[in-house]
Design an enzyme around this catalytic site. Structure first.
Site, PDB file in Angstrom:
ATOM      1  N   GLY A  23       0.864  -1.179   0.000  1.00  0.00           N
ATOM      2  CA  GLY A  23       0.000   0.000   0.000  1.00  0.00           C
ATOM      3  C   GLY A  23       0.897   1.224   0.000  1.00  0.00           C
ATOM      4  N   SER A  37       5.794  -5.224  -1.254  1.00  0.00           N
ATOM      5  CA  SER A  37       5.765  -3.818  -1.622  1.00  0.00           C
ATOM      6  C   SER A  37       6.124  -2.916  -0.430  1.00  0.00           C
ATOM      7  CB  SER A  37       4.388  -3.471  -2.203  1.00  0.00           C
ATOM      8  OG  SER A  37       4.361  -2.180  -2.724  1.00  0.00           O
ATOM      9  N   ALA A  38       5.171  -2.193   0.136  1.00  0.00           N
ATOM     10  CA  ALA A  38       5.446  -1.333   1.287  1.00  0.00           C
ATOM     11  C   ALA A  38       5.993  -2.138   2.461  1.00  0.00           C
ATOM     12  CB  ALA A  38       4.181  -0.589   1.704  1.00  0.00           C
ATOM     13  N   HIS A  59       8.949  -2.942  -7.024  1.00  0.00           N
ATOM     14  CA  HIS A  59       8.315  -2.450  -8.257  1.00  0.00           C
ATOM     15  C   HIS A  59       9.307  -1.710  -9.147  1.00  0.00           C
ATOM     16  CE1 HIS A  59       4.483  -3.380  -6.358  1.00  0.00           C
ATOM     17  NE2 HIS A  59       4.722  -2.520  -5.384  1.00  0.00           N
ATOM     18  N   GLU A  76       8.945  -6.665 -10.876  1.00  0.00           N
ATOM     19  CA  GLU A  76       7.694  -7.332 -10.546  1.00  0.00           C
ATOM     20  C   GLU A  76       7.835  -8.854 -10.655  1.00  0.00           C
ATOM     21  OE1 GLU A  76       6.521  -5.110  -9.048  1.00  0.00           O
ATOM     22  OE2 GLU A  76       4.799  -4.208 -10.034  1.00  0.00           O
TER      23      GLU A  76
END
Length: 240
Positions: A85, A117-118, A154, A189
């Site tokens: 997020g 991700s985060a 990413h 990715e």
């Protein structure tokens, strides 16, 4: 220390986390209940439900850290997953609930940590190499520091002929290295990084990762690459 750090949680044509199902199952083998940290998104309950649906297929129960005393839940966690997020919102909440130190201690003691991700950004020493917009202001950029180098989930390669006039990801990370002597691993990715003790290995998509070091040309690494040397380096922030 047992870490699984995913660049992303979704992939085209695949369900949530399905592209990494096998490595997740192996990483969480023997775990009965997972503590999920949903702070990177606003809808904590719905986010946790998404994780529950995936983990149910692995026979693992899920409890959201927002459903009780966060520090107490972190202190008793059998395993931790921090979802993706907005990284600034996530880090701000970790400071607000005073759980950074507890999570760091638990993971250092051997509790499996998984991030996407985060949540992967949180494993680095600071938030300085995130792609996110600072929609909130955390008290500090200091994160968990589960690895001594920086991460860039990413990661996107420059697109030849693009009409975009802003900096490419490579240019931004090069600027980071002008101010800091700390390697940055750009995770494309579908890739992930797995740490077991002093061993660090790249996995996932064939596209692999791009490693940026101060004073060196970026280096390409494919799945199966052994990157353990990054764990023992002496790095410095805020140098010119």
């Amino acid at each position: 220390m047992r870490l699984l750090l995913l660049s992303n949680s979704t992939a085209p044509g695949r369900g949530y986390l399905e592209h990494a199902r096998d490595v997740i199952a192996d990483h969480l083998r023997g775990v009965d209940e997972l503590l999920f940290v949903p702070y990177a998104l606003a809808g904590h309950a719905s986010y946790t439900a998404t994780v529950e649906a995936f983990m149910k297929g692995l026979g693992i129960r899920v409890r959201g850290i927002h459903t009780g005393d966060p520090r107490q839940l972190a202190a008793g966690a059998e395993a931790v997953f921090t979802g993706g997020g907005n990284s600034f919102r996530l880090l701000s909440a970790l400071y607000e609930h005073d759980v950074l130190a507890t999570l760091r201690e638990r993971v250092a003691a051997g509790v499996p940590y998984m991030g996407s991700s985060a949540g992967t950004n949180m494993a680095a020493p600071t938030l300085r190499t995130t792609n996110d917009m600072p929609i909130v202001q955390p008290p500090s950029f200091e994160t968990l520091g589960l690895v001594p180098f920086q991460l860039n989930p990413h990661y996107l390669d420059p697109i030849p002929g693009s009409s975009h006039m802003g900096e490419t990801r490579e240019e931004r990370l090069t600027q980071f290295l002008e101010e800091n002597d700390v390697p940055v691993l750009g995770l494309r990715e579908g890739t992930w990084l797995r740490r077991t003790g002093d061993t660090l290995e790249l996995g996932g998509a064939e596209s692999g990762a791009r490693l940026f070091r101060r004073g060196h040309e970026p280096a390409e690494h494919g799945p199966g690459a052994e990157l353990s040397e990054l764990l023992s380096g002496r790095y410095q922030f805020d140098v010119r």
